[in-house]
Design a protein around this motif. Sequence first.
Motif, short mmCIF file in Angstrom:
data_model
loop_
_atom_site.label_atom_id
_atom_site.label_comp_id
_atom_site.label_asym_id
_atom_site.label_seq_id
_atom_site.Cartn_x
_atom_site.Cartn_y
_atom_site.Cartn_z
N ALA A 18 0.82 -1.22 0.00
CA ALA A 18 0.00 0.00 0.00
C ALA A 18 0.85 1.27 0.00
CB ALA A 18 -0.95 0.01 1.20
N LEU A 19 1.89 1.27 -0.83
CA LEU A 19 2.80 2.41 -0.86
C LEU A 19 2.66 3.26 -2.13
CD1 LEU A 19 5.99 0.70 0.63
CD2 LEU A 19 4.59 2.47 1.71
N ALA A 20 2.33 2.65 -3.24
CA ALA A 20 2.22 3.41 -4.49
C ALA A 20 0.90 4.16 -4.55
CB ALA A 20 2.34 2.45 -5.68
N PRO A 21 0.88 5.32 -5.22
CA PRO A 21 -0.38 6.07 -5.37
C PRO A 21 -1.46 5.18 -5.98
CG PRO A 21 1.48 7.39 -6.10
CD PRO A 21 2.02 6.01 -5.84
N GLY A 22 -2.67 5.31 -5.45
CA GLY A 22 -3.77 4.49 -5.93
C GLY A 22 -3.91 3.16 -5.22
N HIS A 23 -2.92 2.81 -4.41
CA HIS A 23 -2.96 1.53 -3.70
C HIS A 23 -2.94 1.71 -2.18
CE1 HIS A 23 -2.54 -0.82 -7.37
NE2 HIS A 23 -1.63 0.06 -7.76
N GLN A 24 -2.96 2.96 -1.72
CA GLN A 24 -3.02 3.19 -0.29
C GLN A 24 -4.41 2.85 0.23
OE1 GLN A 24 -1.53 7.28 -0.14
NE2 GLN A 24 0.39 6.49 0.70
N VAL A 25 -4.53 2.72 1.53
CA VAL A 25 -5.79 2.26 2.14
C VAL A 25 -6.33 3.34 3.07
CG1 VAL A 25 -5.21 -0.17 1.91
CG2 VAL A 25 -4.47 1.08 3.95
N GLY A 26 -7.50 3.06 3.67
CA GLY A 26 -8.18 4.13 4.38
C GLY A 26 -8.24 4.03 5.88
N THR A 27 -7.91 2.85 6.47
CA THR A 27 -8.00 2.68 7.91
C THR A 27 -6.74 2.04 8.46
OG1 THR A 27 -8.96 0.45 7.89
CG2 THR A 27 -10.49 2.33 7.69
N ALA A 28 -6.55 2.18 9.76
CA ALA A 28 -5.40 1.56 10.41
C ALA A 28 -5.48 0.04 10.30
CB ALA A 28 -5.33 1.99 11.87
N GLU A 29 -6.67 -0.51 10.43
CA GLU A 29 -6.82 -1.97 10.32
C GLU A 29 -6.42 -2.44 8.93
OE1 GLU A 29 -10.15 -5.53 10.74
OE2 GLU A 29 -10.74 -3.44 11.01
N VAL A 84 1.89 -5.26 16.08
CA VAL A 84 0.46 -5.01 16.07
C VAL A 84 -0.17 -6.00 15.10
CG1 VAL A 84 -1.37 -3.40 15.42
CG2 VAL A 84 0.57 -2.59 16.76
N PHE A 85 -1.13 -6.78 15.61
CA PHE A 85 -1.83 -7.80 14.84
C PHE A 85 -3.27 -7.37 14.56
CE2 PHE A 85 1.56 -10.40 16.39
CZ PHE A 85 1.60 -11.56 15.64
N PRO A 86 -3.84 -7.81 13.43
CA PRO A 86 -5.30 -7.75 13.32
C PRO A 86 -5.88 -8.78 14.28
CG PRO A 86 -4.36 -8.92 11.44
CD PRO A 86 -3.20 -8.39 12.24
N ARG A 87 -7.04 -8.51 14.84
CA ARG A 87 -7.58 -9.38 15.89
C ARG A 87 -7.73 -10.83 15.44
NH1 ARG A 87 -12.02 -6.73 19.89
NH2 ARG A 87 -12.42 -8.96 20.18
N ASP A 88 -8.12 -11.03 14.18
CA ASP A 88 -8.38 -12.40 13.76
C ASP A 88 -7.11 -13.22 13.53
OD1 ASP A 88 -7.56 -11.15 11.42
OD2 ASP A 88 -9.08 -12.06 10.16
N LEU A 89 -5.94 -12.61 13.67
CA LEU A 89 -4.69 -13.35 13.54
C LEU A 89 -4.08 -13.67 14.91
CD1 LEU A 89 -2.78 -14.54 11.43
CD2 LEU A 89 -1.57 -12.35 11.35
N LEU A 206 -10.52 -7.88 25.15
CA LEU A 206 -11.13 -8.36 23.91
C LEU A 206 -12.52 -8.94 24.11
CD1 LEU A 206 -8.07 -10.08 22.18
CD2 LEU A 206 -8.87 -7.73 21.95
N GLY A 207 -12.95 -9.08 25.36
CA GLY A 207 -14.28 -9.60 25.61
C GLY A 207 -14.37 -11.09 25.65
N ALA A 208 -13.25 -11.79 25.61
CA ALA A 208 -13.26 -13.26 25.64
C ALA A 208 -11.87 -13.74 26.04
CB ALA A 208 -13.65 -13.84 24.29
N ASP A 209 -11.82 -14.94 26.61
CA ASP A 209 -10.54 -15.55 26.93
C ASP A 209 -9.83 -15.95 25.64
OD1 ASP A 209 -10.51 -15.47 29.78
OD2 ASP A 209 -11.99 -17.08 29.82
N PRO A 210 -8.50 -15.98 25.65
CA PRO A 210 -7.77 -16.38 24.44
C PRO A 210 -8.04 -17.83 24.09
CG PRO A 210 -6.28 -16.24 26.32
CD PRO A 210 -7.59 -15.66 26.77
N GLU A 211 -8.16 -18.12 22.82
CA GLU A 211 -8.32 -19.48 22.33
C GLU A 211 -7.24 -19.73 21.28
OE1 GLU A 211 -12.23 -20.34 20.98
OE2 GLU A 211 -13.21 -19.72 22.84
N PRO A 212 -6.05 -20.17 21.71
CA PRO A 212 -4.95 -20.36 20.77
C PRO A 212 -5.26 -21.44 19.73
CG PRO A 212 -4.19 -20.40 23.06
CD PRO A 212 -5.67 -20.48 23.09
N ALA A 213 -4.78 -21.20 18.53
CA ALA A 213 -4.85 -22.24 17.51
C ALA A 213 -3.84 -23.32 17.82
CB ALA A 213 -4.56 -21.62 16.14
#
Length: 389
Positions: A18-29, A84-89, A206-213
């Motif tokens: 997401a570095l080149a013009p036109g490929h950047q994104v809109g949120t921190a997530e 910093v991870f996305p929550r689902d990872l 996070l509202g729940a206990d961790p559930e490791p994969a």
Amino acid sequence: MRHVTDEERRARLAVRHALAPGHQVGTAEQVVRAMTVLHATEPATVHLSSWARGEGLTAADVSRALHEDRTVVKQLAMRRTLFVFPRDLLAAAWGGPAARVARTERAAIVKDVVKAGIDADGEAWLDRARKQMLDVLAGTPEGLTAAEVRQAVPMIDVKVAVTPGVSWTASRILTQLGASGEVMRGTNTGGWHTSRPRWTLTRHWLGADPEPAKADDGYREIVRRWLHTFGPGTEDDLVWWLGSTKTTVRTALTELDAVAVTLDGGRTGWLLPDDANEPGDPGDPGDWAALLPILDPTVMGWKERDWYLGPHREPLFDRSGNAGTTAWVNGRVVGCWVQDAAGVVEVRLLERVSARARRALDDEAARLTAWLAGFRVPSLYGSPAMRAH
């Protein structure tokens, strides 16, 4: 076997990161997802990495994603590094690289407890300490600072020199609890450029206990995302980035049906099947320039870096292998950036670039200067190029 040139790799980097013009994104997530994870060893890196990739993102936007929306979360994982991870990872991290760090930290703490003479049974002592800390945090949903945890659990309020010049404190137990996923770095009590977290139970944050994969599942998912962001990469790249073993990497590559490709220089790289089946490169992203912060995930994403660093590895990394700031033109690092006493961002080139590229870099410097608004970014790290006068 398909061949992927360095030129194609640089084009992929421009688009996927997401570095080149036109490929950047809109949120921190979206920034975090684009990069798989963001380095968070230096708190400012998270915000500056997001600035470089997010259209119109402010420091407040990033802080809100971290501390209010909690769509992205800090977690100690690969190479005992804070990301910093996305929550689902997170589940993949807790079951894979973070669990590996937690085991190593536990063994080291137990050994040092005995060596320092705190308790002859280091395992039992650590179990008691962990339980008391978790019990205290269980009764404090808003979380506690490390100092407040020490005050609440007197048995851990120690600072012992294990070897000359090296000491450890209760913070190491918090680190171990964090790596295991039992506690998290919650609300930051300092500014966006500092790390002064309140530690809190994962279920509170996070509202729940961790559930490791399961470990294999966790590593496979992280390798899958890494290949999407950074592929093609070599086995050595993955082993280094994960802080893991070749066996773990090879198992993940096999389970993903990853496809081998040849790279310039004769090395073998790996791509996800869908990527490998795409003909040619992803297209010309056009000219672009970027200013990336210390320890940015793009410069730290591979072990083998000549295809984007060229001859500049030595001036851009400190002796411990930490990358300083970098200035990029069309997928190659051409220098670094610093700030003067007034906070103005200045580009320092390590090679000659075209007048057009120089204007693009100067435009990025002006944009970053305006974004920082006179604030000088503090740092524990600095490359030789950054320190040069």
